[in-house]
Scaffold this motif. Structure first.
Motif, PDB file in Angstrom:
ATOM      1  N   ASN A  66      -2.928   5.188  -3.398  1.00 47.19           N
ATOM      2  CA  ASN A  66      -2.936   5.892  -2.109  1.00 47.19           C
ATOM      3  C   ASN A  66      -2.093   7.148  -2.235  1.00 47.19           C
ATOM      4  N   THR A  89     -10.201   2.172  -3.446  1.00 49.86           N
ATOM      5  CA  THR A  89      -8.834   1.675  -3.311  1.00 49.86           C
ATOM      6  C   THR A  89      -8.877   0.175  -3.043  1.00 49.86           C
ATOM      7  N   MET A 111      -4.157   4.982   5.336  1.00 51.28           N
ATOM      8  CA  MET A 111      -4.428   5.400   3.955  1.00 51.28           C
ATOM      9  C   MET A 111      -5.078   6.786   3.966  1.00 51.28           C
TER      10      MET A 111
END
Length: 300
Positions: free
Chosen positions: A219, A225, A296
């Motif tokens: 991140n 992710t 994020m």
């Protein structure tokens, strides 16, 4: 005008630097060398491929950062502003900067194991890189990944570290391995599920697994992710992604989960399968009566 620059050669110094050198001349009445570079052989020097100058007392130029194959030519300029003809052409190739991080997988303990304080635990992993893995760091958590404690740093990538289990009582332990490459890029992995460290007696001392939602990694990220989370008891679980306007754009998880630690991966796409734009996004965990939200960043 000065005479031609002669005997130019180019050679890679490292992955991101090419050194260009030539026969030096006495600098009296001379000002500087002008250096030009292009990817095409037989290129014509002009302002579009000018890369720098060096004083007339110096007969080399370091081109950095650079990647791929480059061709070079040099001319000499005197104090009156007159330039010589261009040198012969020389070329070299540099590998370029390392943009690929290591890949890591924890092999043991991966979850479900039980150890007693003082046991020797053979922590095992695999780590690989397009160039090499310089070293690894080893961490453990006793609270479902909310905090990690460093066990060892600068360890060789030999896939084994012998760890003495500490004097704790926890059934929410995790091992985390972080690998480093020469470009200072990192890759990491965590045990797939919790393992236990507890004495043979005192079973009532063990804490319960907690509901938790951890920060995604990497991140900022591109293109994907990972989100780690844990479930304290069997519950309906939803993990969803929202944009800054609060619109739900992706549901990652929507099912009943048993007690344990889990991972969810978001590839930067909506429920429709389209890639979303760079920006800030929020992810929310709902598990029974528990709700937690984190932020994020996607950078394309």
């Amino acid at each position: 005008a000065p005479g031609y620059v002669r005997n130019l050669v180019a050679a890679a110094v490292d992955d991101t630097t090419i050194q260009v050198s030539w026969d030096g001349v006495l600098p009296a009445g001379l000002d500087y060398y002008a250096v030009y570079s292009d990817t095409a052989a037989g290129f014509r020097p002009d302002i579009s491929n000018f890369v720098g100058t060096v004083d007339a007392s110096v007969n080399f130029f370091l081109h950095h950062p650079v990647g791929g194959c480059k061709r070079y030519r040099v001319c000499l300029v005197n104090d009156a502003g007159h330039a010589s003809g261009y040198s012969n052409e020389g070329g070299a190739c540099a590998a370029g900067p390392d943009l690929i991080p290591p890949t890591v997988a924890v092999v043991y303990p991966i979850g479900g194991e039980s150890f007693a304080p003082g046991d020797t635990v053979d922590i095992r992993w695999t780590a690989a890189d397009n160039k090499q893995v310089d070293s690894v760091s080893v961490f453990y958590s006793e609270n479902a990944g909310r905090d990690y404690i460093l066990i060892a740093h600068g360890e060789p990538n030999d896939s084994l570290y012998q760890w003495i289990a500490p004097e704790i009582a926890s059934d929410s332990c995790l091992v985390r391995i972080v690998a480093f490459d020469p470009g200072k890029l990192t890759g990491e992995d965590v045990s797939d599920a919790f393992f236990s460290i507890r004495a043979a007696t005192g079973v009532d001392a063990l804490p319960a697994i907690a509901f938790s939602l951890r920060q995604n990694y990497p991140n900022p990220f591109n293109p994907s992710t990972t989100i780690d989370y844990s479930i304290a008891k069997t519950s309906p679980v939803e993990i969803a992604i929202f944009d800054v306007n609060g619109r739900k754009i992706r549901t990652l998880v929507s099912e009943i989960k048993m007690q344990g630690a889990y991972k969810a991966v978001w590839n930067g796409k909506s429920d429709r399968g389209t890639s979303v734009a760079s920006g800030v996004y929020f992810y929310r965990l709902i598990a029974g009566d528990f709700t937690q939200i984190k932020k994020m960043i996607l950078l394309r």
